[in-house]
Structures are given as C-alpha cells and as structure tokens.
Design an enzyme around this catalytic site. Structure first.
Site, PDB file in Angstrom:
ATOM      1  N   SER A  40      -6.674  -7.311  11.702  1.00  0.00           N
ATOM      2  CA  SER A  40      -6.194  -6.605  10.497  1.00  0.00           C
ATOM      3  C   SER A  40      -5.978  -7.616   9.382  1.00  0.00           C
ATOM      4  O   SER A  40      -5.476  -8.714   9.641  1.00  0.00           O
ATOM      5  CB  SER A  40      -4.865  -5.890  10.748  1.00  0.00           C
ATOM      6  OG  SER A  40      -4.427  -5.260   9.553  1.00  0.00           O
ATOM      7  N   TYR A  79      -1.355  -0.697   4.498  1.00  0.00           N
ATOM      8  CA  TYR A  79      -1.036  -1.490   5.691  1.00  0.00           C
ATOM      9  C   TYR A  79       0.082  -0.819   6.482  1.00  0.00           C
ATOM     10  O   TYR A  79      -0.035  -0.578   7.685  1.00  0.00           O
ATOM     11  CB  TYR A  79      -0.609  -2.889   5.258  1.00  0.00           C
ATOM     12  CG  TYR A  79      -0.342  -3.872   6.378  1.00  0.00           C
ATOM     13  CD1 TYR A  79      -1.347  -4.240   7.266  1.00  0.00           C
ATOM     14  CD2 TYR A  79       0.911  -4.475   6.514  1.00  0.00           C
ATOM     15  CE1 TYR A  79      -1.101  -5.165   8.274  1.00  0.00           C
ATOM     16  CE2 TYR A  79       1.155  -5.412   7.509  1.00  0.00           C
ATOM     17  CZ  TYR A  79       0.145  -5.757   8.386  1.00  0.00           C
ATOM     18  OH  TYR A  79       0.387  -6.671   9.375  1.00  0.00           O
ATOM     19  N   ASN A 112     -14.645  -9.473  12.758  1.00  0.00           N
ATOM     20  CA  ASN A 112     -15.734  -9.211  11.799  1.00  0.00           C
ATOM     21  C   ASN A 112     -15.771 -10.274  10.695  1.00  0.00           C
ATOM     22  O   ASN A 112     -16.614 -10.222   9.807  1.00  0.00           O
ATOM     23  CB  ASN A 112     -15.622  -7.802  11.189  1.00  0.00           C
ATOM     24  CG  ASN A 112     -14.389  -7.643  10.319  1.00  0.00           C
ATOM     25  OD1 ASN A 112     -13.596  -8.570  10.177  1.00  0.00           O
ATOM     26  ND2 ASN A 112     -14.239  -6.470   9.721  1.00  0.00           N
ATOM     27  N   GLY A 162      -9.322   3.782  23.465  1.00  0.00           N
ATOM     28  CA  GLY A 162     -10.371   4.402  24.287  1.00  0.00           C
ATOM     29  C   GLY A 162     -10.980   3.395  25.249  1.00  0.00           C
ATOM     30  O   GLY A 162     -11.191   3.676  26.427  1.00  0.00           O
TER      31      GLY A 162
END
Ligand code: UDP
Length: 326
Positions: free
Chosen positions: A80, A150, A37, A107
């Site tokens: 992350s 975190y 992202n 998933g």
C-alpha cells in the site's frame, strides 16, 4: 534449505516495512515469496535477497487476481502507498490495494489454507478524540478528505478481514501500525522524518507544517517488525496496536533532527495539511499483555541508525529517491 520450511508471501516486499519483513523471515528460516508492483517500492531494498535460493519475487499488482504456485503457510499483506503525499498522487491505487487487493489475498489464503496478517494503521482512528488510542476506539475519520482514500480502504480492509475470519473461519491477524521510521524509508515520500533529514542533508530549511504543536509517536522499524512477528504467531484475531508510545511534538522532533545532523538550517512554517491529526499515541497495553512486547530502541539510537543509512546512500541513490515523482 529443507522442503518442509514454512513458506510466506509478503506483499509490498520492496517497500520500507515489506523489505524488513523479508529479511526477518529469511533469518528465521522461512521460504519467502516477495510481491510488489514497484509503484512506491524499490528493488534496491531487496536486491541483497535475490541471490538466495529461499527467496523469490513476483512483479505483480495485488489489486489484480493473485496466483502463487505451491504451498503457502502465511500471507503478510503490506502492499500500500502509506504517506499522505502518495495518497494525493495515487488515490485510486491506494483504495484498490486496501480493498480489492485485500479481497484477493483473503481468497488466496483460503485456497492455500494459510494464516493471513494484514497491515492496518493508526489512520483508522483519524484525528482521534480519544488519547492515547486504544483498540476499542472507533475513530474520527473524514471519508471524503485527502486521507480518506487510505483511512477508509484500511477500515474496509479490517472489516473484510474480520468477515473472512467469522464467516469462513480463516486464521487472520490485524496489526494497527503507528508512525514507524528507519533505514529504507523513501527520501521523497513526504513523511516528516525523511523530509527533515533530506532537508538537513541538502542544507535546506526544515518545513514544519502548522505551528508544529501536533504530536506523533515514532517507533523504530526493528521494534515494529518484532511486534508483527509475535502477533502473527499469536492466536488473537482482533486488531492490535503496535507502535512506540513516546510522544513528541513535530517542532521538538525538528529540534532533535537539527541536533542529530549538526545542521544550522532554520525551521520554516508551512500550511498545515487538511485533516492532519493533532495528536497520536498508541496505547500498547494489549500488545504488552498479549505478545509480551514493547519497544526496545530509544528515539535517540533509532534516529542515529536512520541518519547513518541516509548519509550512506550514494549520490545516485539520493538522486533516485529524491526525484521519484518529479
Ligand atoms: N510534517 C511536517 N513537515 C513535513 C512533513 C510532515 O511538519 O515536511 C508533519 C505533518 O503535518 C504531520 C507530522 O509531521 O503532522 C507527521 O507527518 P507524516 O507525513 O510523517 O505522517 P502522518 O502521521 O501525518 O501520516
């Protein structure tokens, strides 16, 4: 490229470790799907891959539902924020990517029948009461401290990954990554190595937090990537430490950076951040045995290669990396 080539999804692909993983899997003949992202990642790290037919990129936040058309053989979840400065600036995103993001990718792994490796961290050990840290140590984490967002996200990540393994029979791998350095680290992520090298390059004094007696053990990125590559292809589902056991105090590390850069700046002491671990060193007995792996690059050589990278950045890039959050 053959249709039969294995296809791997790498999240956090534009980040420090993600981009090195993309390079490695391309080199090994895989089709690589990168996803990021770009909150802390930088397309500059993977721009050389966009011309390749075997590389594709999705600009997407894995905390939201993840869809990737076509087959996937492997998923590597490396998205992350990963530095204390980032957790303070974007704590909610840090929690979400480790928890919701991991859930989404587990998933996806189920639907695709893919093996998934998740990036965990030495932070699961917190400020460790056991030294060096072995995988069977449960840790000493403050859940409501600045690092809690975190540390606890990563502990949850390990828990849900193991649950998918035991309940759904999913093929899972968990790597606990210790301090790692090398080219493509972000200059302003607040970590000690880019901080010190950036300060030396700008002629500023090195900011040593506390008295500098706290220790870390620094692993060169190529060694870490090799360990991860071997772990993915192993058949071991429990967590494995990957890191370099050569331990050093932060003060000694500052001395090494001054020597490396030939800089004559001083070291100045700043307040020690809350919950800053006093010591950290991986016990890599398990990785040695299981993966026949150990670090090969000395800190002297690794630091030289890293310094060359930072010196080679254009003034434009230096400005961009230095002012990301300003
Ligand atoms: N540190 C420091 N000066 C800096 C940045 C970090 O003395 O400008 C110290 C920090 O307090 C910690 C160590 O260096 O003890 C490693 O910090 P880093 O943020 O790189 O990673 P951590 O291992 O703490 O997640």
């Amino acid at each position: 490229m053959q249709e039969s080539a294995k296809r791997v999804l790498i999240t956090g692909a534009a980040g420090f470790l993600g981009s090195h993983l993309c390079d490695r899997f391309i080199k090994e003949g895989y089709r690589v799907v990168g996803m990021d992202n770009l909150i802390t990642g930088d397309l500059e790290n993977i721009q050389h891959l966009f011309k390749l037919e075997q590389f594709e990129f999705y600009h997407h936040d894995v905390s939201k539902f993840v869809f990737v058309p076509g087959k996937l053989d492997y998923i590597l979840h490396f998205a992350s924020p990963a530095s204390p400065i980032d957790y303070l600036k974007i704590p909610i995103q840090t929690l979400k990517v480790g928890s919701l993001g991991t859930h989404n990718l587990l998933g996806l792994a189920r639907v695709k029948n893919a093996r998934i490796l998740v990036a965990s961290t030495s932070e699961v050990y917190g400020d460790p009461a056991v030294h060096p840290q072995t995988e069977d140590y449960w840790g000493n984490v403050n859940p409501v401290g600045p690092r809690g967002v975190y540390d606890e996200a990563k502990r949850f990540q390990e828990a849900i990954t193991m649950a998918y393994h035991t309940y759904h029979g999913l093929e899972t791998r968990i790597v606990r990554i210790f301090n790692t350095y090398g080219p493509r680290m972000r200059l302003n992520d607040g970590r000690v190595l880019p901080a010190f090298i950036g300060q030396a390059l700008r002629g500023e004094d090195l900011t040593v937090f506390g008295d500098g007696s706290q220790t870390r053990s620094f692993c060169y990125v190529d060694d870490l990537i090799e360990g991860i590559y071997r772990l993915l292809h192993s058949d071991y589902a429990n967590p494995v430490n990957i890191g370099n056991p050569q331990e050093i105090t932060i003060k000694e590390f500052g001395d090494e950076i001054l020597k490396l850069t030939g800089s004559s700046v001083k070291m100045v002491h700043k307040e020690l951040p809350k919950d800053d671990p006093k010591q950290r060193q991986p016990d890599i007995t398990l990785a040695r045995k299981l993966l026949n792996w150990e670090p090969m690059v000395s800190r002297e050589n690794g630091l030289k290669m890293t310094y060359e990278y930072f010196k080679g950045l254009s003034p434009e890039q230096l400005k961009k990396t230095a002012h990301r959050f300003d």
